[in-house]
Design a protein around this motif. Structure first.
Motif, short mmCIF file in Angstrom:
data_model
loop_
_atom_site.label_atom_id
_atom_site.label_comp_id
_atom_site.label_asym_id
_atom_site.label_seq_id
_atom_site.Cartn_x
_atom_site.Cartn_y
_atom_site.Cartn_z
N UNK A 187 0.86 -1.18 0.00
CA UNK A 187 0.00 0.00 0.00
C UNK A 187 0.90 1.23 0.00
N UNK A 188 0.56 2.17 -0.84
CA UNK A 188 1.36 3.40 -0.95
C UNK A 188 0.63 4.57 -0.32
N UNK A 189 1.37 5.62 -0.02
CA UNK A 189 0.81 6.82 0.60
C UNK A 189 0.21 7.76 -0.43
N UNK A 190 0.62 7.60 -1.71
CA UNK A 190 0.11 8.51 -2.75
C UNK A 190 0.05 7.78 -4.09
N UNK A 191 -0.73 8.34 -5.00
CA UNK A 191 -0.82 7.81 -6.36
C UNK A 191 0.54 7.90 -7.04
N UNK A 192 1.25 9.00 -6.81
CA UNK A 192 2.57 9.17 -7.42
C UNK A 192 3.54 8.08 -6.95
N UNK A 193 3.50 7.76 -5.66
CA UNK A 193 4.37 6.71 -5.13
C UNK A 193 4.01 5.36 -5.74
N UNK A 194 2.71 5.08 -5.90
CA UNK A 194 2.28 3.83 -6.54
C UNK A 194 2.79 3.78 -7.98
N UNK A 195 2.64 4.86 -8.70
CA UNK A 195 3.09 4.89 -10.09
C UNK A 195 4.61 4.71 -10.19
N UNK A 196 5.35 5.24 -9.22
CA UNK A 196 6.79 5.01 -9.16
C UNK A 196 7.09 3.53 -8.91
N UNK A 197 6.25 2.88 -8.08
CA UNK A 197 6.40 1.45 -7.84
C UNK A 197 6.22 0.63 -9.12
N UNK A 198 5.24 1.01 -9.91
CA UNK A 198 5.01 0.33 -11.20
C UNK A 198 6.23 0.50 -12.10
N UNK A 199 6.75 1.72 -12.18
CA UNK A 199 7.94 1.96 -13.00
C UNK A 199 9.13 1.15 -12.50
N UNK A 200 9.23 0.99 -11.21
CA UNK A 200 10.32 0.21 -10.63
C UNK A 200 10.20 -1.26 -11.03
N UNK A 201 8.97 -1.80 -11.02
CA UNK A 201 8.77 -3.18 -11.48
C UNK A 201 9.16 -3.30 -12.94
N UNK A 202 8.72 -2.37 -13.77
CA UNK A 202 9.06 -2.41 -15.20
C UNK A 202 10.57 -2.39 -15.42
N UNK A 203 11.27 -1.58 -14.62
CA UNK A 203 12.71 -1.44 -14.79
C UNK A 203 13.50 -2.59 -14.21
N UNK A 204 13.04 -3.16 -13.11
CA UNK A 204 13.82 -4.19 -12.40
C UNK A 204 13.52 -5.62 -12.84
N UNK A 205 12.28 -5.93 -13.18
CA UNK A 205 11.89 -7.32 -13.42
C UNK A 205 12.61 -8.01 -14.58
N UNK A 206 12.78 -7.36 -15.73
CA UNK A 206 13.32 -8.10 -16.88
C UNK A 206 14.68 -8.74 -16.64
N UNK A 207 15.56 -8.07 -15.93
CA UNK A 207 16.94 -8.56 -15.78
C UNK A 207 17.28 -8.94 -14.35
N UNK A 208 16.30 -9.03 -13.49
CA UNK A 208 16.55 -9.31 -12.06
C UNK A 208 17.14 -10.71 -11.89
N UNK A 209 18.11 -10.81 -10.99
CA UNK A 209 18.65 -12.11 -10.60
C UNK A 209 17.59 -12.86 -9.79
N UNK A 210 17.72 -14.18 -9.76
CA UNK A 210 16.85 -15.00 -8.91
C UNK A 210 17.71 -15.61 -7.82
N UNK A 211 17.30 -15.38 -6.58
CA UNK A 211 17.99 -15.96 -5.42
C UNK A 211 17.00 -16.76 -4.61
N UNK A 212 17.51 -17.70 -3.85
CA UNK A 212 16.63 -18.54 -3.03
C UNK A 212 16.94 -18.38 -1.56
N UNK A 213 15.89 -18.39 -0.78
CA UNK A 213 15.99 -18.38 0.69
C UNK A 213 15.07 -19.48 1.19
#
Length: 109
Positions: A82-108
């Motif tokens: 849950x985000x405090x603002x619409x702008x913060x949520x939209x930044x979260x979406x951009x972060x997923x778009x930027x990070x997901x394609x090349x993200x490493x996979x680690x296991x815990x």
């Protein structure tokens, strides 16, 4: 660069979170009964995160914005905090778009 972290829940289901380069969780998955299904979920996030229409921008009952990422079949494959603002949520979406394609996979596990 982001990281997918695969872990096991107390009920023995597998789940993953996508963390941004700063370590903050930006997307969390549902529970999966097998590790292979969890890995397929990660691949689905990689692919679907690049399609704007797969992000549902929502508002919780308490008024806080959040988002879900859906697969092409409409199934939710990840949700945000849950985000405090619409702008913060939209930044979260951009972060997923930027990070997901090349993200490493680690296991815990």
């Amino acid at each position: 660069m982001g990281t997918f972290l695969v872990s096991k829940r107390k009920n023995d289901e597998f789940q993953f979170v996508l963390k941004a380069g700063n370590g903050q969780v930006i997307l969390a998955s549902e529970g999966y009964t097998t590790k292979a299904a969890c890995e397929n979920g990660i691949e689905s996030v990689r692919n679907n995160s690049q399609v704007d229409s797969r992000f549902d921008k929502l508002e919780a009952k308490n008024g806080k914005p959040y988002f879900n990422l859906k697969a092409s079949n409409g199934q939710i494959i990840g949700n945000s905090e849950m985000y405090e603002s619409v702008a913060a949520r939209d930044n979260g979406i951009e972060s997923v778009k930027n990070n997901a394609p090349d993200a490493d996979v680690k296991e815990d596990l």
